[in-house]
Design a protein around this motif. Structure first.
Motif, PDB file in Angstrom:
ATOM      1  N   GLY A  68      85.547 115.148  25.692  1.00 14.97           N
ATOM      2  CA  GLY A  68      86.692 116.055  25.569  1.00 14.97           C
ATOM      3  C   GLY A  68      86.288 117.422  25.052  1.00 14.97           C
ATOM      4  O   GLY A  68      86.755 118.452  25.549  1.00 14.97           O
ATOM      5  N   LEU A  69      85.394 117.435  24.064  1.00 13.50           N
ATOM      6  CA  LEU A  69      84.909 118.713  23.529  1.00 13.50           C
ATOM      7  C   LEU A  69      84.089 119.461  24.573  1.00 13.50           C
ATOM      8  O   LEU A  69      84.209 120.684  24.707  1.00 13.50           O
ATOM      9  CB  LEU A  69      84.078 118.477  22.268  1.00 13.50           C
ATOM     10  CG  LEU A  69      84.851 118.076  21.018  1.00 13.50           C
ATOM     11  CD1 LEU A  69      83.903 117.594  19.924  1.00 13.50           C
ATOM     12  CD2 LEU A  69      85.704 119.236  20.524  1.00 13.50           C
ATOM     13  N   ASP A  70      83.249 118.730  25.306  1.00 16.48           N
ATOM     14  CA  ASP A  70      82.449 119.369  26.363  1.00 16.48           C
ATOM     15  C   ASP A  70      83.334 120.045  27.396  1.00 16.48           C
ATOM     16  O   ASP A  70      83.060 121.167  27.827  1.00 16.48           O
ATOM     17  CB  ASP A  70      81.551 118.342  27.061  1.00 16.48           C
ATOM     18  CG  ASP A  70      80.148 118.284  26.484  1.00 16.48           C
ATOM     19  OD1 ASP A  70      79.707 119.271  25.866  1.00 16.48           O
ATOM     20  OD2 ASP A  70      79.491 117.236  26.660  1.00 16.48           O
ATOM     21  N   SER A  71      84.408 119.366  27.798  1.00 13.04           N
ATOM     22  CA  SER A  71      85.318 119.946  28.788  1.00 13.04           C
ATOM     23  C   SER A  71      85.966 121.222  28.262  1.00 13.04           C
ATOM     24  O   SER A  71      86.065 122.211  28.979  1.00 13.04           O
ATOM     25  CB  SER A  71      86.412 118.946  29.159  1.00 13.04           C
ATOM     26  OG  SER A  71      85.864 117.842  29.824  1.00 13.04           O
ATOM     27  N   ALA A  72      86.403 121.181  27.016  1.00 15.30           N
ATOM     28  CA  ALA A  72      87.070 122.350  26.432  1.00 15.30           C
ATOM     29  C   ALA A  72      86.094 123.506  26.217  1.00 15.30           C
ATOM     30  O   ALA A  72      86.487 124.671  26.314  1.00 15.30           O
ATOM     31  CB  ALA A  72      87.719 121.975  25.103  1.00 15.30           C
ATOM     32  N   CYS A  73      84.842 123.197  25.938  1.00 14.82           N
ATOM     33  CA  CYS A  73      83.867 124.225  25.574  1.00 14.82           C
ATOM     34  C   CYS A  73      83.022 124.712  26.749  1.00 14.82           C
ATOM     35  O   CYS A  73      82.205 125.618  26.582  1.00 14.82           O
ATOM     36  CB  CYS A  73      82.951 123.698  24.468  1.00 14.82           C
ATOM     37  SG  CYS A  73      83.837 123.343  22.936  1.00 14.82           S
ATOM     38  N   ARG A  74      83.232 124.134  27.930  1.00 10.66           N
ATOM     39  CA  ARG A  74      82.460 124.542  29.103  1.00 10.66           C
ATOM     40  C   ARG A  74      82.702 126.027  29.388  1.00 10.66           C
ATOM     41  O   ARG A  74      83.826 126.502  29.333  1.00 10.66           O
ATOM     42  CB  ARG A  74      82.867 123.697  30.307  1.00 10.66           C
ATOM     43  CG  ARG A  74      81.965 123.889  31.511  1.00 10.66           C
ATOM     44  CD  ARG A  74      82.262 122.890  32.609  1.00 10.66           C
ATOM     45  NE  ARG A  74      81.894 121.542  32.148  1.00 10.66           N
ATOM     46  CZ  ARG A  74      82.733 120.507  32.140  1.00 10.66           C
ATOM     47  NH1 ARG A  74      83.978 120.650  32.542  1.00 10.66           N
ATOM     48  NH2 ARG A  74      82.338 119.333  31.724  1.00 10.66           N
TER      49      ARG A  74
END
Length: 153
Positions: A68-74
């Motif tokens: 979830g963090l990876d998706s938001a921070c991409r």
């Protein structure tokens, strides 16, 4: 524990190190019978239950938080290493609080508090999925809650 080579159960630990990327301990072991060495990883068994919006309970999985963090921070200035560090920090904070259960609402708020300090775009992306905005006004409210140095209005 048994030796993976000869199944003997008399082992000695030759080296122990923190495995921060796994929230655990890495140990080098040696079998006292065949003298072969191998590595084991001991991780903390998190038994935190996440109370979902639909009433179900689900085990907390740090990997899901990282996704979830990876998706938001991409495509932001937040690196994957920073995402991992944040996920480990949130997990460690939950373990320190010794909670057995956390709601998705509380977990989402914790994540958003960290993201708003790191990057407003990542915060908005996460908030869009987490809060399920119904209209542009709700999105604008979230943007206006961002730190004043990055306020878009």
């Amino acid at each position: 524990m048994r030796c993976p080579f000869c199944d003997h159960d008399d082992l000695k630990v030759t080296d122990s190190r923190n495995a921060t990327e796994m929230n655990g301990v890495r140990r080098r072991r040696e079998c006292l019978k065949c003298l072969k060495r191998f590595t084991t990883f001991e991780t903390i068994d998190l038994t935190i239950q996440v109370h979902k919006r639909d009433g179900r309970y689900e085990d907390f999985h740090q990997e899901k938080l990282i996704r979830g963090l990876d998706s938001a921070c991409r495509h932001t200035r937040i690196s994957h290493e920073q995402v991992l560090a944040l996920a480990y920090k949130i997990t460690a904070d939950l373990m320190e609080r010794q909670v057995r259960e956390i709601s998705t609402t509380e977990l989402g708020e914790i994540v958003m508090q960290h993201l708003i300090e790191m990057d407003v775009i990542a915060y908005i992306r996460f908030a869009c999925v987490y809060r399920r905005f119904k209209d542009v006004d709700e999105l604008m409210d979230a943007i206006n809650r961002a730190p004043s140095k990055t306020n878009f209005t």
